[in-house]
Design a protein around this motif. Structure first.
Motif, mmCIF file in Angstrom:
data_model
loop_
_atom_site.group_PDB
_atom_site.id
_atom_site.type_symbol
_atom_site.label_atom_id
_atom_site.label_comp_id
_atom_site.label_asym_id
_atom_site.label_seq_id
_atom_site.Cartn_x
_atom_site.Cartn_y
_atom_site.Cartn_z
ATOM 1 N N PRO A 1 -175.915 25.173 -22.135
ATOM 2 C CA PRO A 1 -176.631 25.283 -23.414
ATOM 3 C C PRO A 1 -176.751 26.725 -23.865
ATOM 4 N N PHE A 2 -176.588 26.950 -25.184
ATOM 5 C CA PHE A 2 -176.661 28.304 -25.709
ATOM 6 C C PHE A 2 -177.369 28.336 -27.056
ATOM 7 N N ASN B 1 -177.090 22.737 -28.202
ATOM 8 C CA ASN B 1 -176.821 24.129 -28.527
ATOM 9 C C ASN B 1 -177.408 24.416 -29.908
ATOM 10 N N PHE B 2 -177.666 25.690 -30.178
ATOM 11 C CA PHE B 2 -178.189 26.098 -31.475
ATOM 12 C C PHE B 2 -177.352 27.248 -32.029
ATOM 13 N N VAL B 3 -176.914 27.091 -33.268
ATOM 14 C CA VAL B 3 -176.245 28.170 -33.979
ATOM 15 C C VAL B 3 -177.039 28.404 -35.257
ATOM 16 N N LEU B 4 -177.751 29.522 -35.304
ATOM 17 C CA LEU B 4 -178.618 29.853 -36.430
ATOM 18 C C LEU B 4 -177.937 30.933 -37.262
ATOM 19 N N LEU B 5 -177.650 30.631 -38.512
ATOM 20 C CA LEU B 5 -176.932 31.531 -39.415
ATOM 21 C C LEU B 5 -177.883 32.002 -40.504
ATOM 22 N N MET B 6 -178.098 33.319 -40.596
ATOM 23 C CA MET B 6 -179.031 33.833 -41.596
ATOM 24 C C MET B 6 -178.378 34.911 -42.451
#
Length: 562
Positions: A259-260, A78-83
């Motif tokens: 998957p997310f 999984n991917f958690v992208l924080l911007m």
């Protein structure tokens, strides 16, 4: 030689004879079968069973060793992208700040990898985020300006990422991922021409009177959307933080069994610095510090949601900012913009480090070594190929991808970054180039154009609010200003042919790199032209009958729990 078999044969009157045949005890024997009814059979059987189990386990372990070692790479994470938005690298604890509290971001760095030379592809939000989503310099997609209009101002503008560009989210959707973007985004929703024609006259009067001022911005440009539906117009700022956080956690919970990809684009710490009451007055840096500390709390809530769903070991978390802090953003004596630490310059400045050097933190327990610091040049554009490859996808082969897969560097499988040159643009104007000379470890940076600070020596363009890219507000340097960032990261002392023996060699090599880079550029439509950035009523998202655009479909339910 005999095989390892268990042989059962029928005997008289329904009886059975059982033999064990094994080569492990006597590999050279012609007959290595033992009748289990004979004396000592029990001892032989136990011995045989032991060695058979041992050898089988060893072989099985050897066969599985390679796949198990690569399990985290083969299995889709999984991917958690924080911007963050406008967050300065000097505003974060793990990058040296000791007055703004960012324990959750700092925890990410402690549990993962911290990048110290993480570079945005542009010093403003629109081009920087376009590069992040596509892995390409914004110039390649027409997402950098030829004029002073350097960002997309209105929801009802016609400029934007061209449809022929492929974002990493699109590739991951093709790989079976659920994808979600929560936070700052611009959407385009057409209004029917018949409706527009009927109300054209009234709209014009409306525009030149009340909507030409604050009402226009608030009611038509500050909106909340879910997918393609407007749910708040104007946006209810008092509950925006809670809504964004609730939506992010709900997305993780809904997709925990598949998957997310979650891209959480914070409104923090861009002005107007929307901050909930429980964080007001809590920091040592006024409203800006309060806003950053609230964002850090939001990061912690997302990390807790990942832990709660037992997804920590299968989730790659990334934290960064779209560019450096906005030094000129002040109100009276209050500083409402960020701080870029030891780095010179800030937001909107194409070349100086303060505008483009940003936090870069990645955490993936069991895959990325915890507590690692990497001092190699990396880029926001690198997330594109990194995420794509980990998801099992392939980057587009019909275009130049400027980002590089970070995994070999993050895992220590290679020593150096794949980036030799990085080009720093201000709009379409090349202001600076950095050259990473891997054999010597030097990181050279040549400035061809720099903004004229006002007042002189102030470090920003306080007379304008933004530093320009061209015209009377900049200085062209011939020869260029040269710095060795490995020795002078603050870019305080420019080198010359008199002080640096390699000056001419470095400038010549960077000049050749610029020529090679320019040969890879092709003409594309200008997405930030004047026509594309001005407001167009027929593109205005409207909840209701245009121009009466207001609604509230979110309500206050369950927000108090966050």
């Amino acid at each position: 030689m005999c095989r390892g078999d268990l042989v059962i044969t029928a005997g008289a009157q329904g009886s059975y004879k059982v033999k064990i045949c094994t080569p492990f005890l006597f590999p050279q024997a012609k007959n290595c079968c033992f009748d289990l009814n004979t004396p000592n059979a029990k001892m032989i059987w136990q011995l045989t069973s032991y060695w058979t189990s041992l050898v089988t386990s060893v072989i099985f372990g050897l066969l599985l060793q390679l796949p198990l070692a690569q399990l985290s790479i083969v299995t889709q994470p999984n991917f958690v992208l924080l911007m963050a938005d406008d967050l300065g690298i000097g505003d974060v604890g793990c990058y040296g700040n000791d007055t703004i509290r960012t324990p959750n971001i700092d925890r990410l760095a402690k549990e993962g990898v911290k990048l110290t030379q993480h570079i945005a592809a542009a010093p403003l939000c629109t081009p920087s985020r376009a590069a992040f989503l596509t892995g390409r310099y914004p110039l390649r997609s027409g997402m950098d300006a030829i004029n002073k209009y350097r960002v997309i101002f209105w929801n009802g503008g016609s400029g934007g990422l061209p449809p022929n560009e492929t974002t990493f989210a699109k590739i991951l959707q093709q790989q079976g991922y659920s994808t979600g973007l929560i936070g700052r985004i611009t959407g385009l929703i057409p209004v029917r021409w018949k409706t527009l024609a009927c109300l054209a006259g009234f709209s014009l009067l409306f525009f030149v009177s009340w909507f030409s001022s604050y009402g226009f911005v608030r009611y038509w440009n500050c909106i909340m959307m879910r997918n393609h539906e407007i749910t708040e117009q104007p946006m209810v700022t008092e509950r925006t933080t809670s809504l964004i956080l609730r939506e992010s956690i709900a997305f993780i919970e809904r997709n925990k069994h598949k998957p997310f990809l979650l891209f959480l684009s914070f409104l923090h710490s861009h002005t107007p610095l929307l901050t909930t009451e429980k964080f007001l007055g809590k920091s040592s840096h006024g409203l800006y510090g309060d806003n950053v500390e609230e964002m850090d709390w939001m990061v912690g809530q997302v990390l807790d949601a990942i832990d709660k769903e037992d997804l920590k070991s299968t989730t790659l978390v990334y934290f960064s900012s779209d560019h450096g802090g906005w030094l000129e953003r002040q109100e009276d004596k209050r500083q409402l913009g960020g701080w870029n630490g030891i780095y010179r310059g800030g937001k909107a400045m194409g070349g100086w480090e303060g505008g483009i050097r940003v936090p870069g933190i990645l955490r993936w327990p069991g895959v990325l070594p915890a507590g690692t610091v990497i001092n190699e040049p990396t880029s926001l554009m690198d997330i594109y190929p990194t995420v794509t490859h980990l998801a099992g996808g392939v980057v587009p082969q019909d275009r130049v991808i400027d980002g590089r897969d970070l995994m070999p560097l993050l895992q220590g499988r290679v020593e150096h970054s794949e980036h030799e040159f990085l080009f720093h643009y201000c709009g379409i104007h090349l202001h600076a180039v950095r050259w990473y000379q891997k054999d010597s470890g030097a990181t050279w940076k040549a400035h061809y154009v720099t903004p004229n600070f006002h007042p002189l020596g102030a470090g920003a363009c306080y007379d304008r609010g933004f530093c320009p890219c061209f015209g009377e507000g900049v200085t062209h340097h011939e020869p260029p200003l040269l710095f060795d960032l490995s020795r002078d990261p603050s870019e305080a002392k420019p080198l010359s042919a008199d002080t640096e023996p390699l000056f001419d060699t470095v400038i010549e090599r960077i000049g050749r790199a610029i020529e090679e880079h320019r040969r890879t550029l092709t003409p594309v439509p200008e997405q930030l032209s004047l026509y594309n950035v001005v407001w167009k009523p027929w593109l205005q998202p409207c909840c209701g009958t245009f121009p009466f655009c207001w609604c509230d479909k979110e309500g206050d339910s369950e927000l108090d729990d966050l």
